[in-house]
Design an enzyme around this catalytic site. Structure first.
Site, PDB file in Angstrom:
ATOM      1  N   ARG A  96     -37.542  71.689  21.699  1.00 52.41           N
ATOM      2  CA  ARG A  96     -39.011  71.638  21.642  1.00 52.41           C
ATOM      3  C   ARG A  96     -39.656  71.613  23.015  1.00 52.41           C
ATOM      4  NH1 ARG A  96     -41.582  71.152  16.289  1.00 52.41           N
ATOM      5  NH2 ARG A  96     -39.785  71.275  14.926  1.00 52.41           N
ATOM      6  N   TYR A 103     -36.399  61.101  18.389  1.00 51.86           N
ATOM      7  CA  TYR A 103     -36.859  62.467  18.136  1.00 51.86           C
ATOM      8  C   TYR A 103     -38.346  62.466  17.746  1.00 51.86           C
ATOM      9  CZ  TYR A 103     -37.881  66.848  15.969  1.00 51.86           C
ATOM     10  OH  TYR A 103     -38.505  68.027  15.654  1.00 51.86           O
ATOM     11  N   CYS A 143     -42.117  77.754  10.852  1.00 53.01           N
ATOM     12  CA  CYS A 143     -42.371  79.045  10.187  1.00 53.01           C
ATOM     13  C   CYS A 143     -43.376  79.863  10.995  1.00 53.01           C
ATOM     14  CB  CYS A 143     -42.949  78.842   8.797  1.00 53.01           C
ATOM     15  SG  CYS A 143     -41.718  78.657   7.530  1.00 53.01           S
ATOM     16  N   ASP A 194     -50.771  72.220  14.095  1.00 50.92           N
ATOM     17  CA  ASP A 194     -49.878  71.498  13.180  1.00 50.92           C
ATOM     18  C   ASP A 194     -50.586  70.632  12.139  1.00 50.92           C
ATOM     19  OD1 ASP A 194     -47.145  70.989  12.445  1.00 50.92           O
ATOM     20  OD2 ASP A 194     -47.319  68.990  13.309  1.00 50.92           O
ATOM     21  N   LYS A 225     -46.460  62.862  12.656  1.00 54.22           N
ATOM     22  CA  LYS A 225     -46.209  62.982  11.213  1.00 54.22           C
ATOM     23  C   LYS A 225     -46.432  61.648  10.494  1.00 54.22           C
ATOM     24  CE  LYS A 225     -44.841  67.151  11.946  1.00 54.22           C
ATOM     25  NZ  LYS A 225     -45.464  68.341  11.395  1.00 54.22           N
ATOM     26  N   HIS A 230     -50.896  69.376   6.698  1.00 55.38           N
ATOM     27  CA  HIS A 230     -49.962  69.992   7.639  1.00 55.38           C
ATOM     28  C   HIS A 230     -50.422  71.436   7.880  1.00 55.38           C
ATOM     29  CE1 HIS A 230     -45.431  70.910   8.560  1.00 55.38           C
ATOM     30  NE2 HIS A 230     -46.096  70.617   9.643  1.00 55.38           N
ATOM     31  N   ARG A 281     -35.947  65.553  12.466  1.00 57.16           N
ATOM     32  CA  ARG A 281     -36.388  64.511  11.547  1.00 57.16           C
ATOM     33  C   ARG A 281     -35.259  64.180  10.583  1.00 57.16           C
ATOM     34  NH1 ARG A 281     -39.423  66.812   8.425  1.00 57.16           N
ATOM     35  NH2 ARG A 281     -39.968  68.718   9.538  1.00 57.16           N
ATOM     36  N   SER A 295     -42.519  73.519   8.514  1.00 55.46           N
ATOM     37  CA  SER A 295     -42.124  73.400   9.919  1.00 55.46           C
ATOM     38  C   SER A 295     -41.327  74.631  10.344  1.00 55.46           C
ATOM     39  CB  SER A 295     -41.249  72.168  10.119  1.00 55.46           C
ATOM     40  OG  SER A 295     -41.984  71.018   9.805  1.00 55.46           O
TER      41      SER A 295
HETATM   42  O1  SAT Z   1     -40.067  67.631  13.523  1.00 55.16           O
HETATM   43  S1  SAT Z   1     -41.464  67.310  13.842  1.00 55.16           S
HETATM   44  O2  SAT Z   1     -42.054  66.601  12.725  1.00 55.16           O
HETATM   45  O3  SAT Z   1     -41.554  66.517  15.038  1.00 55.16           O
HETATM   46  C1  SAT Z   1     -42.301  68.754  14.070  1.00 55.16           C
HETATM   47  C2  SAT Z   1     -42.496  69.491  12.814  1.00 55.16           C
HETATM   48  O4  SAT Z   1     -41.628  69.474  11.931  1.00 55.16           O
HETATM   49  O5  SAT Z   1     -43.554  70.097  12.678  1.00 55.16           O
HETATM   50 MN    MN Z   2     -45.266  70.379  11.624  1.00 57.30          MN
END
Ligand code: SAT
Ligand code: MN
Length: 574
Positions: free
Chosen positions: A356, A186, A239, A262, A195, A215, A104, A237
Site C-alpha cells: 500500500r 495493518y 477493484c 474509499d 474501516k 464504502h 485485514r 476493496s
Molecule cells: O484493507 S483496508 O481496509 O485497510 C483497505 C481496504 O480494504 O479498502
Molecule cells: Mn476500502
C-alpha cells in the site's frame, strides 16, 4: 486519516464515548507528557489514564500531529530499522511488515452487542453468518482480559514489526461507539479512524440518526459543456476505486475531480439532495498495478510525503511493484518486500499483492475544489460495481430505487488481496460493505429502502451497476478500462439529463445501440460487452436469491425478496 477531520464531523453527529478500563496500576508520566495530558479534554484524559493503567506502558506521548513530531517518530523508527528512507522521493518511507500481518483479518474482526441479531442475521440453514462476526459482551470481556492487561509492559524489540497474529482481535462496541484493536499494525486493522470508525461504527450511528456511511468513492465529472455532477461508487476493496476516483478521462473535453477514494458519509439536506463528504484526509491505496499509464494522478500524489508498506525497493532509493511499468536503469538492483534480492521473472512477487501507499489527499493534482466542503457535495448517481469476468454487462441502470437497492445487495466480485482469502473466487459483497457492516445487513438494506419514503421532496440519486472486468473466451478483457471508463460516466450523465437511450432488459436498462460513445476505440466488441447469456443469468439470479434468503433469513426485507424473485422470473422469460 486526520483525527481532527473525523472529530470535526463527529461533533455534528454524536459524541463518541471513550473506553474506561479499571485497573489499580498507576500511570507514569514525564513532566512534558503531563502538560500534554493536562491539555486533553476530561473524558479523553480519563481514557488515556485508564488505558495506561491497563496496558502499563513505560512512557506516554500525546500526539500533536505536528510535522516536527512526525519527523522525530520516523527518525526514531529509522534508527531502529523499522522504516527505511526512500531518498529518490522527498520524505518517502518504506515499512515492511511481519509477513503474517499484511491484510485485514475478517475472522478476527468482531462486533459486540447484547443481542446477536443486532449485529448479524441468523442464516436459515443453521450455519454461521457470513455477514460479520458477533461476540457477546461476556466473551468480549474475557478476550480483552487475555490481551490488554500489561500488554505494553515489555519494550517493543527494535527492528521487528510489532504484531501478535495469534491474538489479533479487532473489536467494535457500536452501542458505546468504542473500538479496541489488538495485535495487528495493518491499515484496516489499526488505522481505527478508517474501516473501524468511519464504516463500522459510523454505519451504526448513521442508522440511528438517519444518514449513510458507505464504502464509496466520490468523484466530480464535468462534461465538455461545463456541466458538473458528482457521483458516489461502491466497489469491493482492490477493484479499482482509487483508479476511478482519480481518473484521467480519455474522452476529449471531459474532466474528473476527486473527492474521495474509499468512504462516503451521506445525508439528505433540507432541500432533499443527497450530500456526501469524504471523512478521510488521505489515500491508503493498493500499490501493485499503479503506474503512470493506469493512474498518473496517483503516481504524482505518491511522489512525496508518502509511507509505503510492503512494496519492493530499488538500489537507488526508489519503489518497485508489479505493474509499476517504469524501466529499471542499468546497474540498479531490486529488493523484494521480504528483504531478498529480486529480479523480474522470479516466482514470488517483488511487492506483496496488498502492499500500500499512504499519502495526503491534498497532494492529488485533481482534488475537487469542494472536497473539504462541510456541507458535502450533491450526489446525482450511485454506482455499484464488481470484478466480474463473466456475464455481467459493462453498465446497466436500475429500474427504480428498490431495484437499485437490490442490485447493491446482490453485488458479487472476484476476491482480492485486501483480506485473507485464498485464490480467486466470486464472493458476495452486498454494497461492498460485507467486511465493514456495523450491524445486521437486513436492517441495513431496510435503512436504504427507507431513504425513499422518509422525508418529503427527496431527489433520489439514480442507481447504476458497472463491470470493467468482463473477459472474452480467451481470457482477455473486453473493455480497456481506466481513462476510457469516462465513456460509461458520460452515458450515466446523459441518462440523468434524459439524453441517452436505453433498452429495457431483465437486469435493468442497458445503453441502446449507439448511445454509448465508443468513438476512436479500436476493436471493442459492444455485443459481447452487453450480452446477457441466459444460462449465466439463471444461475446468477438463483445464487443471489439463495444467498439473500439463506443469509438474511427472517431479516430479509420483503421488498428485496420481491426484487430477487422478479429478477428470476424475468430471466426465465428471456
Ligand atoms: O484493507 S483496508 O481496509 O485497510 C483497505 C481496504 O480494504 O479498502
Ligand atoms: Mn476500502
Amino acid at each position: 486519516m486526520s483525527p481532527a477531520r473525523i472529530l470535526r464531523w463527529c461533533r455534528h453527529l454524536a459524541h463518541p464515548r471513550l473506553s474506561v478500563w479499571p485497573s489499580s496500576r498507576q500511570a507514569h508520566w514525564t513532566a512534558n507528557q503531563q502538560e500534554g495530558v493536562g491539555a486533553l479534554p476530561g473524558h479523553v484524559r480519563e481514557f488515556v489514564e485508564s488505558s495506561a493503567r491497563l496496558c502499563a506502558p513505560q512512557d506516554i506521548h500525546v500526539c500533536t500531529g505536528s510535522e516536527h513530531e512526525a519527523q522525530s517518530m520516523l527518525g526514531l523508527m529509522e534508527a531502529q530499522s523499522q522504516v527505511v528512507r526512500l531518498p529518490r522521493h522527498q520524505n518517502c518511507w518504506l515499512a515492511c511488515t511481519d509477513p503474517r500481518d499484511v491484510a485485514r483479518v475478517e475472522s478476527r474482526t468482531v462486533i459486540v452487542t447484547d443481542s446477536q441479531r443486532d449485529t448479524v442475521p441468523t442464516p436459515s440453514d443453521g450455519t454461521a453468518s457470513k455477514l460479520g462476526n458477533w461476540m457477546s459482551p461476556q466473551v468480549f470481556e474475557r478476550e480483552m482480559g487475555l490481551r490488554f492487561p500489561g500488554c505494553m509492559k515489555d519494550g517493543l524489540s527494535p527492528s521487528t514489526w510489532p504484531c501478535n497474529p495469534e491474538k489479533t482481535l479487532i473489536a467494535h462496541l457500536p452501542d458505546q461507539r468504542e473500538i479496541l484493536s489488538f495485535g495487528s499494525g495493518y491499515g484496516g486493522n489499526s488505522l481505527l479512524g478508517k474501516k473501524c470508525f468511519a464504516l463500522r461504527i459510523a454505519s451504526r450511528m448513521a442508522k440511528d440518526e438517519g444518514w449513510l456511511a458507505e464504502h464509496m468513492l466520490i468523484l466530480a465529472i464535468t462534461n465538455p459543456a461545463g456541466r458538473k455532477r458528482y457521483v458516489a461508487a461502491a466497489f469491493p476493496s482492490a477493484c479499482g476505486k482509487t483508479n476511478l476516483a482519480m481518473m484521467k478521462p480519455l474522452l476529449p473535453g471531459w474532466k474528473v475531480g476527486c473527492v474521495g477514494d474509499d468512504i462516503a458519509w451521506m445525508r439528505f439536506d433540507s432541500e432533499g439532495r443527497l450530500r456526501a463528504i469524504n471523512p478521510e484526509n488521505g489515500f491508503f491505496g493498493v500499490a501493485p498495478g499503479t503506474s503512470w499509464k493506469t493512474n498518473p494522478n496517483a503516481m504524482e500524489t505518491i511522489s512525496r510525503n508518502t509511507i509505503f508498506t510492503n512494496v519492493g525497493r530499488t538500489s537507488d532509493g526508489g519503489v518497485y511493484w508489479e505493474g509499476i511499468d517504469t524501466p529499471i536503469p542499468p546497474g540498479v538492483t531490486l529488493t523484494s518486500w521480504t528483504g531478498s534480492p529480486w529480479t523480474p521473472g522470479d516466482a514470488e512477487p517483488c511487492a506483496h499483492p496488498n502492499s500500500r501507499f499512504c499519502t495526503p489527499a491534498s497532494q492529488c493534482p485533481i482534488m475537487d475544489p469542494e472536497w473539504e466542503s462541510p456541507q458535502g457535495v450533491p450526489i446525482d448517481a450511485i454506482i455499484f460495481g464488481g470484478r466480474r469476468p463473466e456475464g455481467v454487462p459493462l453498465v446497466y441502470e436500475a429500474f427504480n430505487w428498490p431495484h437499485g437497492i437490490f442490485i447493491g445487495s446482490a453485488m458479487r466480485s472476484e476476491s482480492t488481496a485486501a483480506a485473507e482469502h485464498k485464490g480467486r473466487v466470486i464472493l458476495h459483497d452486498p454494497f461492498a460493505m460485507r467486511p465493514f457492516l456495523g450491524y445486521n445487513l437486513g436492517h441495513y438494506l431496510q435503512h436504504w429502502l427507507n431513504m425513499e419514503t422518509e422525508g418529503s421532496g427527496r431527489h433520489l440519486p439514480r442507481i447504476f451497476h458497472v463491470n470493467w472486468f468482463r473477459k472474452d473466451r480467451e481470457g482477455s478483457y473486453l473493455w480497456p478500462g481506466f481513462g476510457d471508463n469516462c465513456r460509461v460516466l458520460d452515458w450515466i450523465c446523459r441518462r440523468l439529463d434524459g439524453e441517452a437511450d436505453a433498452l429495457e432488459t431483465p437486469v435493468g436498462y442497458v445503453p441502446a445501440p449507439g448511445s454509448l460513445d465508443l468513438s476512436g476505440l479500436q476493436g471493442v466488441q459492444a455485443e459481447a460487452l452487453f450480452s446477457l447469456p441466459k444460462a449465466f443469468w439463471e444461475h446468477e439470479a438463483a445464487q443471489i436469491r439463495e444467498y439473500l434468503t439463506v443469509q438474511l433469513g427472517p431479516d430479509l426485507p420483503p421488498a428485496i425478496l420481491w426484487e430477487a424473485e422478479n429478477l428470476q422470473r424475468r430471466v426465465a422469460e428471456m
